[in-house]
Design an enzyme around this catalytic site. Structure first.
Site, PDB file in Angstrom:
ATOM      1  N   ASP A  90      56.526 -22.975  21.565  1.00  0.00           N
ATOM      2  CA  ASP A  90      56.412 -21.709  20.839  1.00  0.00           C
ATOM      3  C   ASP A  90      56.653 -20.571  21.827  1.00  0.00           C
ATOM      4  O   ASP A  90      55.835 -20.324  22.723  1.00  0.00           O
ATOM      5  CB  ASP A  90      55.010 -21.609  20.227  1.00  0.00           C
ATOM      6  CG  ASP A  90      54.828 -20.385  19.340  1.00  0.00           C
ATOM      7  OD1 ASP A  90      55.629 -19.443  19.462  1.00  0.00           O
ATOM      8  OD2 ASP A  90      53.870 -20.374  18.538  1.00  0.00           O
ATOM      9  N   HIS A  91      57.768 -19.854  21.650  1.00  0.00           N
ATOM     10  CA  HIS A  91      58.140 -18.813  22.608  1.00  0.00           C
ATOM     11  C   HIS A  91      57.242 -17.578  22.500  1.00  0.00           C
ATOM     12  O   HIS A  91      57.299 -16.695  23.369  1.00  0.00           O
ATOM     13  CB  HIS A  91      59.611 -18.419  22.421  1.00  0.00           C
ATOM     14  CG  HIS A  91      60.283 -17.961  23.679  1.00  0.00           C
ATOM     15  ND1 HIS A  91      59.597 -17.451  24.761  1.00  0.00           N
ATOM     16  CD2 HIS A  91      61.599 -17.940  24.040  1.00  0.00           C
ATOM     17  CE1 HIS A  91      60.441 -17.130  25.715  1.00  0.00           C
ATOM     18  NE2 HIS A  91      61.672 -17.425  25.307  1.00  0.00           N
ATOM     19  N   ARG A  92      56.415 -17.491  21.470  1.00  0.00           N
ATOM     20  CA  ARG A  92      55.436 -16.400  21.404  1.00  0.00           C
ATOM     21  C   ARG A  92      54.324 -16.619  22.414  1.00  0.00           C
ATOM     22  O   ARG A  92      53.707 -15.672  22.901  1.00  0.00           O
ATOM     23  CB  ARG A  92      54.820 -16.317  20.003  1.00  0.00           C
ATOM     24  CG  ARG A  92      55.796 -16.043  18.871  1.00  0.00           C
ATOM     25  CD  ARG A  92      55.097 -16.169  17.529  1.00  0.00           C
ATOM     26  NE  ARG A  92      54.487 -17.486  17.364  1.00  0.00           N
ATOM     27  CZ  ARG A  92      53.699 -17.829  16.347  1.00  0.00           C
ATOM     28  NH1 ARG A  92      53.415 -16.933  15.405  1.00  0.00           N
ATOM     29  NH2 ARG A  92      53.189 -19.048  16.265  1.00  0.00           N
TER      30      ARG A  92
END
Length: 416
Positions: free
Chosen positions: A385-387
């Site tokens: 998850d790039h968040r």
């Protein structure tokens, strides 16, 4: 009067499908007696009676999908049969029972009256095939283990039932349509989009459209681990490759806890989980399911191997409990044995990461001495998850995992 209703049994379930009833109207029942089988997102669950009494009315037909809170059936309790006041008999007591949802089949072969048939052993998919062919599954003879009914048993029953009718229909068609040149439109085959398939769709859609997925790819040299497992085998220790993956990931996740985490956007925090509960993606007849091996950071390789083996078998038999399919903090997908060489897996929401292991194959590799040698190489995919994390962190995490797998004796030292 007691109302037995569909209840959310975990992970925000909103609906379920009624598979079969184990009682009929007028039957006496006792507390905790199984009443109905329901298909949830991940399992088939039995709803039990909350009281002693008699089945008054079954409100939902098998095959129907209903929402949480829907009344499935009613029970006239023993208390209401006795000397209660008129005000008490008019009062309706609603009892919510854990259950999945249901929907109604059309023109089923099952008799509408008569005594309840014996309890049937059959997987939900087999029951679905029976419903699609209007077969009363209680009339099918099971040839599987312990009398379990298989899909082949259902289809054989259909063939025997319809053999005479098919010949008659063929003759009628010949009379009505004598022109052999005229083409007939055969109906398309369809697969019902409900039950677990529908729930998988909902969860995958939620994950895909909520999480910005990024995939990092790496190659891992499996040669030394394969040799190490052979040595263990000679010592009568049978540890699966997947158990080594799980243990190595547990160590790496402790060092890089951001991948053993959950994003809480509402409270603007990333919750780092203390324990490592590993989800094991399993391919079953009913679809994808993810049993969970808990506290893998505290368990031995031997214990992890045994628990994975047991959970995988229970997944295939559709016998997993709610606890065994919930609470994972990171998930793996070992698709290599099926022949996969690469993929872009979707994260098991609301987790932060997923690692997939692909096919291991021998290939020429240039070693540190500039020599060409044959090594066993496996591709892996780290989806994150790039968040929550960035590419650099994902690469370092994957490299740590890689170092443990490529040097299995070093992995053993980490367990000391």
């Amino acid at each position: 009067m007691i109302e037995v209703r569909l209840h959310d049994i975990g992970e925000g379930m909103t609906e379920g499908e009624i598979i079969s009833y184990l009682v009929k109207e007028g039957d006496p029942v006792t507390v905790d007696q199984p009443l109905v089988e329901v298909q949830t997102e991940k399992m088939v669950a039995e709803l039990t009676s909350p009281a002693n009494g008699t089945i008054k009315e079954i409100l939902i037909d098998t095959g129907r999908t209903i929402t949480v809170g829907t009344t499935i059936l009613t029970i006239a309790s023993e208390q209401s049969k006795g000397g209660v006041s008129s005000s008490q008999t008019k009062e309706e007591v609603a009892t919510t029972v854990e259950a999945p949802q249901a929907q109604k089949p059309m023109n089923m072969e099952r008799p509408k009256t008569g005594p309840l048939s014996k309890r049937v052993k059959a997987a939900p998919y087999t029951r679905k095939v029976a419903r699609e062919h209007n077969v009363d599954i209680t009339l099918v003879e099971g040839t599987g283990r312990a009398g379990r009914i298989t899909v082949e048993d259902v289809l054989r029953h259909v063939e025997e039932r319809d053999r005479g009718r098919v010949k008659t229909e063929s003759a009628e068609i010949a009379v009505l349509e004598p022109n052999p040149v005229q083409e007939s439109q055969e109906p398309l085959d369809v697969i019902p989009f409900k039950g677990r398939r529908k729930q998988i769709s909902k969860k995958m859609t939620q994950s895909f459209f909520t999480i910005p997925h990024v995939c990092h790819y790496e190659e891992i040299d499996m040669t030394d681990l394969i040799q190490f497992r052979k040595e263990l085998h000679e010592m009568d220790e049978h540890i699966s490759v997947a158990a080594f993956f799980v243990k190595a990931l547990a160590i790496a996740l402790k060092e890089y806890p951001v991948f053993n985490a959950e994003l809480d956007e509402e409270n603007e925090v990333i919750r780092l989980e203390k324990a490592v509960h590993m989800g094991i993606a399993a391919d079953t007849e009913e679809g994808l399911i993810v049993p969970v091996v808990r506290d893998v950071d505290k368990k031995s390789l031997r214990a992890i191997h045994q628990e994975m083996k047991e959970l995988t078998q229970k997944a295939k038999e559709n016998k997993l409990t709610i606890r065994e399919i919930t609470g994972s903090t990171f998930t793996i997908s070992n698709v290599g044995p099926m022949g996969s060489i690469g993929a872009t897996p979707i994260i098991n929401y609301p987790e932060t990461g997923l690692m997939a292991f692909h096919k291991t194959k021998k290939m020429p590799v240039v070693n540190e001495h500039d020599e060409i040698v044959i090594r066993s190489i496996m591709n892996v995919t780290m989806t994150f998850d790039h968040r929550v994390a960035d590419g650099g962190e994902a690469i370092r995490f994957t490299n740590r995992f890689k170092s443990l797998i490529e040097n299995p004796k070093r992995l053993i030292l980490e367990l000391a």
